[in-house]
Design an enzyme around this catalytic site. Sequence first.
Site, short mmCIF file in Angstrom:
data_model
loop_
_atom_site.label_atom_id
_atom_site.label_comp_id
_atom_site.label_asym_id
_atom_site.label_seq_id
_atom_site.Cartn_x
_atom_site.Cartn_y
_atom_site.Cartn_z
CG ASP A 77 45.21 22.07 84.22
OD1 ASP A 77 45.16 21.41 85.27
OD2 ASP A 77 44.82 21.63 83.13
CE1 TYR A 95 48.82 22.88 82.61
CE2 TYR A 95 48.57 23.49 80.29
CZ TYR A 95 48.44 22.57 81.31
OH TYR A 95 47.94 21.32 81.03
CD GLU A 147 49.19 20.65 77.14
OE1 GLU A 147 48.43 21.47 77.69
OE2 GLU A 147 49.15 19.43 77.41
#
Length: 351
Positions: free
Chosen positions: A147, A129, A46
Site C-alpha cells: 500500500d 491489496y 483491512e
Amino acid sequence: MKERALIRSALLAWYDRQARDLAWRVGPADRRAGTRSDPYRVWLSEVMLQQTTVPHATPYFLSFTARWPTVSDLAAVDDGELMAAWAGLGYYARARNLLACARAVAGQHGGVFPDTEEGLRALPGVGAYTAAAVAAIAFDRPANVVDGNVERVMSRLFAVETPLPDAKPELKALAGELVTDDRPGDWAQALMDLGATVCKPKAPLCDRCPLSAWCAAFQGGAPETYPRKTKKADRPRRHGVAYVLTRGGAVALVRRPPRGLLGGMLGLPTSEWRATPFSDAEAVAAAPVAAAWRDLGAVEHVFTHFSLTLRVLAAESAPEDPGDFAWTPREGLGALPSVFLKAARAAERLI
Ligand code: SF4
C-alpha cells in the site's frame, strides 16, 4: 541477496519486540505459539482500515465482531442494519461490498474464506491489496502486500528516484524481493507497523529505525524527500456550480450526456464549466429549478486536463415539484463520480 536477508531479519526482530497491539492482530509471540489469525477478522479490519485510521476503526471493529462473530453472522444481517452500524466509517459503497463479500463467503464457500490470493481476489469487493493482506496475514501465504506506506518505505530504503505514480511497479517489485516463505504474515505486518509508526510520511524517525543501516535515503541525508513525486503540471482552471436538490431522503441526479467528460454517468445537476467564476446571481440563474438556493462554498477537483472549482448550492424541492430528475436515496450516492461525491458531501454530510 545477503543485504535482503539482513533487512528481513532486522525488521522481523524489531517486530517481535515492538509489534503494535491491535484488536484484530495475533501478535508475533502468539503466532509462534501456534495461534492463527481468523480470516474474517483480518478481512474486516483491512476493509475498515482502507478508509480510516487505527484509532477510529478499532471501536467499530470491536462492535462488529461482538455483534457478528463470524462471517456467516454478518452475511445474515439486513442491509439497513449494516448501514446503520457502518455510519461514521465513510463510503457506504464499501459497506455494501462488505455485505456482498460476506454473503458470497457464507453462500458459496460454506462460511470459509478462500485461502489463496487468487481465491480471495475473486470475492466481490476484494481488491488486489486486500486479497494480498488477507492471504499473508490469515494464511501465511508469501503475498506481496503493498500500500502507500509500503511504497514509501521501499522508495526510501532503496532511494528510488523514479517519481510516483510511475514508480509503483518498481516499488512493488522491490517489496516483492523481500517477501519469502518465512513468516510472511508477520513480515507484512512488520512493514505496515514500520510505515505507520517510524517511517512516517513527513518526519521519519530514522534514529529509531531498525533498517537505517541499509537505508539509502537515510544515508543520503534527506529521507523525507522520498518518494519522489511528479510535479503537478499547470492545469487550466475551470469554474462551475453543482446543485444539491433534496426531497425527503432523496437527492436529484441527472444523467450526463453520453459523450464528453463523465459521459453517460449519473451526477448532480451542474452549470456549464467555464474559465471564469460564477457570480451569485449567475449561479442561481443557472440552477435546474427555481428554489431557495443556499451557498455552501466550493469544492476543488482535479481532472487530467484541468482543475475545477465547483461551487455547491443546496435547496429543498417542494414535494409537488419532483422535476425531471432521478431521485436517488442518500445512501445510494456512494457510486457517484468523485467530483459529485465531494459536492454532495459538502452539502449537509449527505453520505
Ligand atoms: Fe524510513 Fe528512516 Fe527507516 Fe529509512 S531509516 S526506512 S527513511 S525511518
